[in-house]
Scaffold this active site. Structure first.
Site, short mmCIF file in Angstrom:
data_model
loop_
_atom_site.label_atom_id
_atom_site.label_comp_id
_atom_site.label_asym_id
_atom_site.label_seq_id
_atom_site.Cartn_x
_atom_site.Cartn_y
_atom_site.Cartn_z
N LYS A 11 31.86 -11.42 -21.68
CA LYS A 11 30.84 -10.96 -22.62
C LYS A 11 31.14 -11.50 -24.01
O LYS A 11 32.30 -11.47 -24.46
CB LYS A 11 30.83 -9.43 -22.62
CG LYS A 11 29.81 -8.80 -23.55
CD LYS A 11 29.88 -7.27 -23.45
CE LYS A 11 28.90 -6.59 -24.39
NZ LYS A 11 28.95 -5.12 -24.26
N SER B 65 24.57 -3.20 -23.61
CA SER B 65 24.61 -4.50 -24.24
C SER B 65 25.24 -5.59 -23.37
O SER B 65 25.18 -6.77 -23.71
CB SER B 65 25.36 -4.42 -25.56
OG SER B 65 26.74 -4.08 -25.36
N SER C 147 27.33 0.59 -22.30
CA SER C 147 26.98 -0.83 -22.24
C SER C 147 27.51 -1.57 -21.02
O SER C 147 27.13 -2.72 -20.81
CB SER C 147 27.47 -1.54 -23.50
OG SER C 147 26.71 -1.14 -24.62
#
Length: 477
Positions: free
Chosen positions: A85, A159, A183
């Site tokens: 990520k 996210s 997230s």
């Protein structure tokens, strides 16, 4: 979700399968990374999971892994292609965090989690997209929109939406993710993959200034529980977590179907998904009892840390407020106001922790819906107002944030299909905090029991952006 006993032969190999084959000499890291890069080249145009693909560097690093194997190293993630990520540093690459305001300069060193994954033989093939500063539960920004591989009209969540989409689309078998208000679990639930947020302190966090006041944790995303366990074991530096055992005794499971906030309502299909998981655990011999959780009437302790954490990170990175998206600017301003009026006090959190410990006394596992509503459309949320984003985020994904505030381990596993929207459904599992990874081991054990009893389709087929995939065969409604 495939029928019990039916192999899903169309899906790419699992991380554990790749690592075993590379160690045994049946394939090579270079071959596996090449295959992953080919899948990304073919499939990511529709999904938009990747911010950056490290094709040449990944192949060079795969050759080094092959040399390590030839030299006799026993690597738990030998040759496994994975994604990181884009909110933790990867040496030699920029960390944009979904924002044009961040620096394009490459980072000098790996985050400790990246270093551990690479030391274990994994190869970073790319960085996955996030919303600006990882603030919201949809993944879109100036860099593009990440879509749900099962239904390209819908968001992948956020996210860690890029990581969830990359795994669900079969581009990589596992991906790093991070969870500050859900997230990991929110996009895992949207995309029908396994996502686990470890409890506080198990995996190095070290995100931004203070990891959103300690709410944020790094964790794995995978298509199987075994792969999630293997990745978590490496990230935590606890090899024993890779051995997923069946529950050693009859467990007491609290089925909590209440909605955490009056601003949300529970979709019937998502309620049914949690009830389906509860029935599977009951069929396995566990005691399932309805449980009413003492959700806080005052959400400010979590909201203040969410708002102020984003502002602290922006200030730490020297970002100009005016260079950020309007929704993120408003978010940061709200955090400053709440901090000024005592919103970051620890006393309400301590009281809530005591109430939650009392309410869950005697329960081994808590089971809730993963989402209240299916994820919204994937369409330019970064251009919409802060109020519009807050309304949709709280309305569709209210079940995750409490466990960040308390630091309890929590995971999401797939549990069916939503015919009305054309996306997977999922359930959330939570355990009380324990020491030395015991809580995470229990989570993985229960998740594996659900995987055995209600197996899921591992990877979505990617169709054109004009529509969804339709309902996969053998998936329960």
């Amino acid at each position: 979700m495939t029928a019990p006993g039916t192999a899903d032969t169309s899906a790419p190999p699992t991380a554990s399968g790749i690592a075993e084959a590379v160690r045994a000499g049946r394939t090579t890291a270079v071959a596996e990374v090449t295959a992953a890069l080919d899948r990304i080249a073919a499939g990511d145009r529709a999904v938009g999971a990747f911010q950056l693909v490290r094709a040449n560097r990944a192949l060079a690093e795969a050759a080094i892994v092959d040399a390590r194997i030839a030299a006799g190293e026993n690597l738990p993630l030998a040759g496994v292609p994975l994604a990181i990520k884009d909110n933790i540093p990867v040496a030699g690459e920029p960390m944009r965090e979904g924002s044009a305001a961040t620096s394009a300069e490459p980072r000098d060193a790996d985050h400790p989690v990246v270093a551990r994954l690479r030391a274990a033989g994994a190869v970073v093939v790319g960085l996955t997209r996030v919303p600006e500063l990882c603030v919201f539960g949809t993944t879109d920004s100036v860099y593009g929109t990440t879509r749900n591989p099962w239904n390209l009209a819908r968001t992948s969540g956020g996210s860690s939406g890029g990581s969830a989409a990359a795994v669900a689309a079969g581009l990589v078998p596992i991906a790093h993710a991070a969870d500050g208000m859900g997230s990991i679990r929110i996009p895992a639930a949207n995309c029908g993959v396994v996502g686990l947020k470890p409890g506080a302190g198990l995996v190095p966090a070290e995100m931004g200034v203070h990891s959103w006041f300690g709410m944020s944790e790094n964790g794995p995303m995978a298509t199987t529980v075994v792969d999630a366990a293997l990745m978590l074991a490496v990230m935590a530096g606890r090899p024993e977590l890779a051995a997923v055992e069946a529950p050693a005794r009859r467990l007491r499971v609290g089925l909590a179907l209440g909605v955490p906030t009056p601003l949300a309502r529970l979709d019937a299909g998502l309620r049914a998904a949690a009830e389906r998981s509860a029935r599977a655990l009951a069929d396995a011999g566990h005691e399932v009892v309805e449980l009413e959780l003492p959700y806080p009437a005052n959400p400010l302790p979590a909201l203040a840390r969410w708002f102020a954490g984003a502002g602290a990170d922006a200030e730490h990175d020297g970002l100009e407020l005016g260079a950020l998206e309007p929704r993120v600017r408003a978010h940061i301003r709200a955090g400053r106001v709440l901090a000024r009026f005592g919103g970051l006090s620890t006393a309400p959190v301590d009281r809530l922790r005591r109430r939650m410990l009392a309410a869950t006394e005697g329960f081994d596992v808590i089971l809730t819906p993963a989402l209240a509503q299916p994820g919204p459309v994937a369409d330019g949320w970064h251009r919409r107002s802060w109020f519009a984003n807050m309304r949709v985020n709280i309305g569709y994904a209210p079940y995750a944030a409490l466990w960040n505030l308390l630091g309890w381990p929590a995971a999401v596993v797939p549990s069916g299909w939503h015919d009305g929207v054309g996306v997977p459904t999922s359930s959330q599992l939570i355990v009380r905090p324990a020491t030395d990874g015991a809580g995470e081991a229990l989570l993985l054990s229960v998740a594996a029991e659900l995987e055995r009893r209600t197996p899921w389709m591992r990877v979505a087929g990617v169709h054109d952006a004009a529509g969804g995939n339709g309902r996969p065969e053998n998936l329960p409604e």
